[in-house]
Design an enzyme around this catalytic site. Structure first.
Site, PDB file in Angstrom:
ATOM      1  N   LEU A  83       0.850  -1.191   0.000  1.00 35.66           N
ATOM      2  CA  LEU A  83       0.000   0.000   0.000  1.00 35.66           C
ATOM      3  C   LEU A  83       0.885   1.240   0.000  1.00 35.66           C
ATOM      4  O   LEU A  83       1.706   1.418   0.899  1.00 35.66           O
ATOM      5  CB  LEU A  83      -0.919  -0.018   1.224  1.00 35.66           C
ATOM      6  CG  LEU A  83      -1.998  -1.103   1.193  1.00 35.66           C
ATOM      7  CD1 LEU A  83      -2.636  -1.269   2.562  1.00 35.66           C
ATOM      8  CD2 LEU A  83      -3.058  -0.772   0.143  1.00 35.66           C
ATOM      9  N   GLU A  84       0.716   2.078  -0.993  1.00 37.23           N
ATOM     10  CA  GLU A  84       1.606   3.217  -1.181  1.00 37.23           C
ATOM     11  C   GLU A  84       0.915   4.553  -0.952  1.00 37.23           C
ATOM     12  O   GLU A  84       1.448   5.612  -1.300  1.00 37.23           O
ATOM     13  CB  GLU A  84       2.230   3.148  -2.580  1.00 37.23           C
ATOM     14  CG  GLU A  84       3.016   1.853  -2.768  1.00 37.23           C
ATOM     15  CD  GLU A  84       3.594   1.694  -4.165  1.00 37.23           C
ATOM     16  OE1 GLU A  84       3.572   2.679  -4.931  1.00 37.23           O
ATOM     17  OE2 GLU A  84       4.061   0.581  -4.472  1.00 37.23           O
TER      18      GLU A  84
END
Length: 520
Positions: A345-346
């Protein structure tokens, strides 16, 4: 073309203040209180562990003094002040016996006090705390078959306040002829009681009370090699070579299927084979996909479902979404045969609730659960950052963190200096932050792009990656940055992606993979 959310594009370069002051640590605390424990053949091997000599006799320190204003017992204790470029480390090298068990402990006080040992011949232990009053740190290790000495160390953190230490001990077999083997069944094992706000690792029989995430003695999932190669498999076509799971080379120990999809239910996941990819492959069906996963698992490989990507929108920020994540992840694992989950998850994570979700999945899956992560470089610059907090929160079930050492621009290393991406120094000096920040060496991997086409910046050749691995593991082939210690158990390397690697002629699988698997 696949949806844009599936495509990794260059991210804007983010900047970080240079110097050690930019690293703002926020470590969770760990306090262990040693119980009855010592075996008849055991002795305390530390010289001047209480600093009662009134001097640093037996110790070598970069910024330490002996003081009497604040002590745990006796008349003196160590006070050491880190500087902008050092951690205020004090060390002592002691003679030990091969293949023997040892318990290391010290009373400490102050911000970011670390205790550990190097050169054990196995997994070098390290533990830490931050405490306004005296607190005891304790850890343990077993020496290797050829180990005759180890170096015990205490240190703080760059540019932080002074720490105190007192009553340091290393208990284990000493003398030329111990009366019995330290691993003899008739010898009682040391006992410990632990109170933690993170996810500590302790050797001895331990009873843990946690105010944060569940605790336990973390181990790597069975069957994985000491140093693992992880590769992302693209469930979409973006110009790289298209592959079936069965086409991924055997050098990859962990295959991360990219990516799971978000649903209308907060936190919940879904997964569907991309129809365009299936068409390019001549009709890749769910049944064939599942059969390929089963074949990889039968060959000793692990296949995990990756959550996120640059534009991933899965959010776990409350108990309900955490439960949705855990339930849906476990359902997909059973449906497709995935061994675990990868967190990529960025766009932000919540360490508390995503940590709860991952622990719930791990509890459902059992001892074979594989949990990998691929944070951006900036996310792992200090333990005060949410992604680093997440890694520490789930340390007891975490397999490896493969930080993306690309698409980031210049960043701080653990020595306070700024290093440019795309260099060996960047890999080693930034990996050092995690190695000193609380993750086990086997939980730290180097994430690199497979080719210049796979990332907007930060590509390094396979030979540079191998040199960085050797520098971290053995102190050889280093660049201008050379770490003050080595981590023979370094976890491995990761690449984006197996598809781009295939397009480039498989330098990652062929060169990095072969090197990893040949490392001692």
């Amino acid at each position: 073309m696949p949806p844009a959310r599936h495509r990794r594009r260059p991210r804007a370069v983010r900047t970080l203040l240079a110097g050690a002051g930019a690293i703002a640590l926020g470590l969770s605390g760990l306090v262990l209180v040693t119980g009855t424990g010592a075996r008849a053949a055991d002795v305390d091997l530390i010289t001047n562990g209480g600093f009662e000599a009134g001097a640093l006799t037996g110790w070598s320190c970069t910024g330490g003094t002996v003081q009497s204003a604040t002590v745990h017992s006796g008349s003196y204790a160590l006070r050491s002040t880190p500087g902008a470029g050092d951690t205020g480390e004090c060390t002592q090298t002691v003679a030990v016996k091969p293949s023997s068990a040892y318990t290391l402990s010290s009373w400490v006080q102050g911000s970011y006090a670390y205790l550990g040992a190097r050169g054990t011949g196995g997994t070098d232990p390290s533990t830490w705390t931050t405490s306004a009053g005296w607190a005891q740190l304790s850890t343990g290790f077993t020496t290797g078959p050829a180990t005759t000495s180890v170096t015990v160390y205490l240190h703080g953190w760059y540019g932080q306040a002074a720490f105190l230490a007192d009553d340091v001990s290393l208990v284990g077999p000493g003398g030329p002829q111990p009366s019995q083997s330290p691993t003899s069944p008739s010898s009682p094992s040391p006992t410990a009681t632990a109170t933690a706000t993170g996810s500590p690792t302790a050797t001895a029989t331990a009873t843990a009370t946690a105010t944060g995430s569940p605790t336990g003695t973390p181990t790597k999932p069975p069957g994985l090699p000491k140093h693992v190669l992880t590769g992302y498999w693209q469930n979409f076509d973006n110009g790289a070579a298209v592959q079936r799971i069965g086409d991924v080379p055997a050098a990859y120990d962990i295959i991360a299927v990219a990516f799971a999809d978000a649903t209308a239910t907060p936190g919940a996941l879904s997964f569907t084979l991309d129809p365009a990819l299936s068409s390019r492959l001549g009709g890749y069906t769910d049944a064939q996909f599942k059969a390929d996963i089963a074949a990889k698992r039968a060959a000793g490989k692990r296949v995990v479902l990756s959550v996120g990507g640059q534009n991933g929108t899965v959010s776990v920020a409350d108990p309900a979404s955490a439960a949705n994540f855990a339930d849906s992840a476990w359902s997909l694992m059973r449906t497709y045969g995935f061994d675990g989950i990868d967190i990529d998850l960025e766009n932000g994570v919540n360490a508390t609730y995503l940590g709860q979700a991952l622990h719930a999945v791990a509890a459902k899956a059992g001892s074979g659960f594989v949990l990998t992560m691929a944070p951006q470089t900036i996310d792992m610059q200090s333990t005060g950052m949410e992604y680093f907090k997440l890694a520490l929160n789930v340390k007891d079930v975490l397999t490896i963190v493969n930080t993306q050492y690309y698409n980031s621009g210049a960043m701080n290393g653990c020595d306070g200096n700024v290093y440019a991406q795309g260099t060996e120094n960047f890999l080693t000096a930034l990996a050092c932050i995690q190695l000193q920040g609380g993750l086990r060496p086997d939980q730290v991997g180097l994430g690199v792009p497979a080719s210049t086409s796979a990332a907007g910046g930060g590509y390094v050749s396979a030979g540079v990656v191998n040199a960085a691995l050797d520098c971290l593991a053995a102190g050889t082939d280093c660049g201008s940055y050379r770490p003050g210690t080595t981590w023979p158990g370094i976890g491995g390397a990761m690449t984006w992606s197996t598809n781009w690697d295939a397009s480039a002629g498989s330098p990652v699988a062929g060169t990095i993979g072969a090197h990893l698997h040949a490392m001692p």
